[in-house]
Scaffold this motif. Sequence first.
Motif, mmCIF file in Angstrom:
data_model
loop_
_atom_site.group_PDB
_atom_site.id
_atom_site.type_symbol
_atom_site.label_atom_id
_atom_site.label_comp_id
_atom_site.label_asym_id
_atom_site.label_seq_id
_atom_site.Cartn_x
_atom_site.Cartn_y
_atom_site.Cartn_z
ATOM 1 N N VAL A 1 4.489 -7.597 -2.253
ATOM 2 C CA VAL A 1 3.357 -6.800 -1.743
ATOM 3 C C VAL A 1 3.729 -6.340 -0.327
ATOM 4 C CG1 VAL A 1 0.912 -6.881 -1.086
ATOM 5 C CG2 VAL A 1 1.684 -8.070 -3.134
ATOM 6 N N PRO A 2 3.618 -5.035 -0.020
ATOM 7 C CA PRO A 2 4.034 -4.564 1.306
ATOM 8 C C PRO A 2 3.128 -5.099 2.418
ATOM 9 C CG PRO A 2 2.976 -2.787 0.089
ATOM 10 C CD PRO A 2 3.113 -3.936 -0.875
ATOM 11 N N ARG B 1 -1.390 2.870 -8.191
ATOM 12 C CA ARG B 1 -0.977 2.087 -9.361
ATOM 13 C C ARG B 1 0.165 1.128 -8.982
ATOM 14 N NH1 ARG B 1 0.954 5.852 -12.663
ATOM 15 N NH2 ARG B 1 -1.153 6.670 -12.915
ATOM 16 N N GLU B 2 1.120 1.646 -8.210
ATOM 17 C CA GLU B 2 2.264 0.820 -7.802
ATOM 18 C C GLU B 2 1.785 -0.407 -7.006
ATOM 19 O OE1 GLU B 2 4.833 2.922 -5.120
ATOM 20 O OE2 GLU B 2 5.858 1.061 -4.563
ATOM 21 N N ILE B 3 0.864 -0.162 -6.055
ATOM 22 C CA ILE B 3 0.336 -1.271 -5.241
ATOM 23 C C ILE B 3 -0.489 -2.213 -6.115
ATOM 24 C CG2 ILE B 3 -1.184 -1.860 -3.285
ATOM 25 C CD1 ILE B 3 1.438 -0.553 -2.416
ATOM 26 N N GLY B 4 -1.320 -1.636 -6.981
ATOM 27 C CA GLY B 4 -2.168 -2.448 -7.872
ATOM 28 C C GLY B 4 -1.328 -3.370 -8.742
ATOM 29 N N GLU B 5 -0.247 -2.830 -9.296
ATOM 30 C CA GLU B 5 0.634 -3.650 -10.156
ATOM 31 C C GLU B 5 1.218 -4.812 -9.355
ATOM 32 O OE1 GLU B 5 0.916 -3.424 -13.265
ATOM 33 O OE2 GLU B 5 0.184 -1.411 -13.728
ATOM 34 N N GLY C 1 -10.650 -11.501 -6.913
ATOM 35 C CA GLY C 1 -10.115 -11.513 -5.552
ATOM 36 C C GLY C 1 -9.879 -10.090 -5.094
ATOM 37 N N THR C 2 -9.697 -9.930 -3.796
ATOM 38 C CA THR C 2 -9.463 -8.596 -3.244
ATOM 39 C C THR C 2 -8.297 -8.634 -2.274
ATOM 40 O OG1 THR C 2 -11.787 -7.995 -3.440
ATOM 41 C CG2 THR C 2 -10.483 -6.713 -1.897
ATOM 42 N N PHE C 3 -7.343 -7.741 -2.486
ATOM 43 C CA PHE C 3 -6.234 -7.576 -1.550
ATOM 44 C C PHE C 3 -6.627 -6.455 -0.591
ATOM 45 C CE2 PHE C 3 -2.636 -9.965 -3.396
ATOM 46 C CZ PHE C 3 -3.206 -10.336 -4.607
ATOM 47 N N GLU C 4 -6.694 -6.774 0.687
ATOM 48 C CA GLU C 4 -7.083 -5.758 1.668
ATOM 49 C C GLU C 4 -5.828 -5.191 2.334
ATOM 50 O OE1 GLU C 4 -11.583 -7.063 2.866
ATOM 51 O OE2 GLU C 4 -10.028 -7.462 4.351
ATOM 52 N N PHE C 5 -5.806 -3.871 2.488
ATOM 53 C CA PHE C 5 -4.660 -3.192 3.092
ATOM 54 C C PHE C 5 -5.115 -2.254 4.192
ATOM 55 C CE2 PHE C 5 -3.355 -4.167 -1.230
ATOM 56 C CZ PHE C 5 -2.040 -4.578 -1.098
ATOM 57 N N LEU C 6 -4.240 -2.067 5.175
ATOM 58 C CA LEU C 6 -4.376 -0.925 6.060
ATOM 59 C C LEU C 6 -3.449 0.139 5.479
ATOM 60 C CD1 LEU C 6 -4.314 -2.578 9.604
ATOM 61 C CD2 LEU C 6 -6.299 -1.722 8.329
ATOM 62 N N PHE D 1 1.027 1.454 2.442
ATOM 63 C CA PHE D 1 0.088 0.320 2.354
ATOM 64 C C PHE D 1 0.661 -0.883 3.087
ATOM 65 C CE2 PHE D 1 -3.239 1.033 -0.979
ATOM 66 C CZ PHE D 1 -2.951 2.365 -1.241
ATOM 67 N N TYR D 2 -0.183 -1.553 3.873
ATOM 68 C CA TYR D 2 0.224 -2.771 4.582
ATOM 69 C C TYR D 2 -0.819 -3.852 4.306
ATOM 70 C CZ TYR D 2 2.933 0.664 7.281
ATOM 71 O OH TYR D 2 3.764 1.678 7.666
ATOM 72 N N PHE D 3 -0.410 -4.925 3.642
ATOM 73 C CA PHE D 3 -1.331 -6.028 3.314
ATOM 74 C C PHE D 3 -1.869 -6.670 4.600
ATOM 75 C CE2 PHE D 3 -1.771 -10.673 2.878
ATOM 76 C CZ PHE D 3 -2.749 -10.736 1.911
#
Lengths: 450, 138
Positions: free
Chosen positions: A128-129, A254-258, A273-278, A284-286
């Motif tokens: 995850v980036p 889609r790429e980030i979601g996967e 759960g939720t992955f939050e990004f800036l 995308f930055y986790f």
Amino acid sequence: MFKSVLIANRGEIALRIQRACRRLGLRTIVVHSEPDREALYVRHADQALCIGPAATAQSYLNQKAILFAAEVSGAEAVHPGYGFLSENAGFAEQVEAAGLTFIGPTAASMRVMGDKIAAKRAMRAAGVPCVPGPDAALTEDLDAVRAAAREIGYPVILKAAGGGGGRGMRVVESEGGLRDALLLTREEARRAFGNSEIYVEKFLGRPRHVEIQVIADTHGDAVWLGSRDCSLQRRHQKVIEEAPAPLIGDARVREIGERCAEACRQIGYRGVGTFEFLVEDDAFYFIEMNTRLQVEHPVTEMTTGIDLVEAQIRVAQGGRLPFRQDDIACHGHAFECRINAEDPDNFVPSPGVIDTWQMPGGPGVRIDSHASAGYRVSSYYDSLLGKLIVHGATRDVALARLQVALDEARIEGIATNLPLHRRLVADPEFIRGGVSIHHLETKLRRSGQP
Amino acid sequence: MSNPLDHVDQLGAWLKDANLALLELRGPSATLRLVNDGASVRVVEGEESPSVDAPSMTVRAPSPGIFLDRHPLHERAIALVADVRAGDPLGFLQIGPLLLAVPAPRAGTLTDVLVAHGTIVGYGTPLFVLQPIEGEAS
């Protein structure tokens, strides 16, 4: 498989969870504080038990009283909602030690995600980036910190490992300010979170807040359920959310979601759960993962057609996810406005009795609220009165429905932020979409608001 | 130890700065409530602790539990119109294997039991009524 659920929360989310339980034929036990005795969901409960006085430390945060209520009521599972004890790993452990099901992830997952450095390390390992910067705590060695900051490139941001929700952070513009900022942030982190570990990251100037909803079962399956944009914030509190995040390519999301779903499989995550990004310039930055249901979950429900709370309960019962990734699609667009009992100009909470409560309706309009005329808004709890959610075939249709719905909504007797929402949905930049997390505060400052 | 009442102005300023609506400090005999309405911060009269001189007193459940009017090893409940001393157990709350005594908060005469033996009660449920002992100063 459990057949009864104790709802360890209050307000609109207690009602939301209760509705899902009742539809699933589950017995509901509601615990409440003294001033919440008359709430709608308390009256609808199969069993209601008062656990303490108004102060949250003695009621909704009182683990012993909640566990006692679970014991005497015969509850088989505990749903923590959001806030309060929902991300308290110790509470989750106690619930399970008492032989009950905690409707949420394992305590171990909560601990990893609660420590921002450990979370970043786990996410990097899962592909995850993340925001540029080392995934380790800074040492006391100032030269090493200088070197790390130089490598990232100024401006950088210092963050408390135990922080979150916007607390325990400091931006450093240049190397000259690094030493003082380091000392101050470390001391604040120690005082506020009992953990003086801090880390350094690249500071992003005009990012958006975009998040990915996930759900995982206990059989090793995990899916992602689309994106949400929650950039419209004031003091790190979200005001309006929407799904999907506008102006970001489907392939990128889609790429980030996967990767998020894959991270869930790798860490053995269970539940929602939720992955939050800036997000800046489509990168995308986790930043953090929330290991619970989110306030803004309805916008994902509206666009996917999936009842997230029901799915969350089913996987907690040990069931397999009732859908596969290929079954999930994003239909149309949804917005959510958080309606708060607060002054729309100075944002001071506005407790009191609601005299008039008129909520909008029509196609694509949903209200999630525990309030009504005659309801007393307590000064003890957060000011969220409810959520106005709209859905439409396109973002423009949804926005038109939102504008009309906000015009129709009337709440009297207390001050609310409805006037602010009406202004925001007429803002040309918001209408265009894709504003940064600083947009709302900049706009408020220009009009002389705090 | 410093008294919070000596620091009301400072507490009020912090309340305004932090945009908090309410600050409540509870002590054994008094409660200080500061309410911030946005324009100013004012002290609101707190709830007072029940006076030991009150003519009658309702004894409430201190926790959720299953109300027992007697100890499981006792055959009989405490008799009505019995005089009790402060701290005497009036009844019990059972929570799984735990048994919590509900003590008399003061000396008095037990005149009423408000809940049936075996009832599930929540925090604050009225359980007993205590009257001052006849002949003693109220």
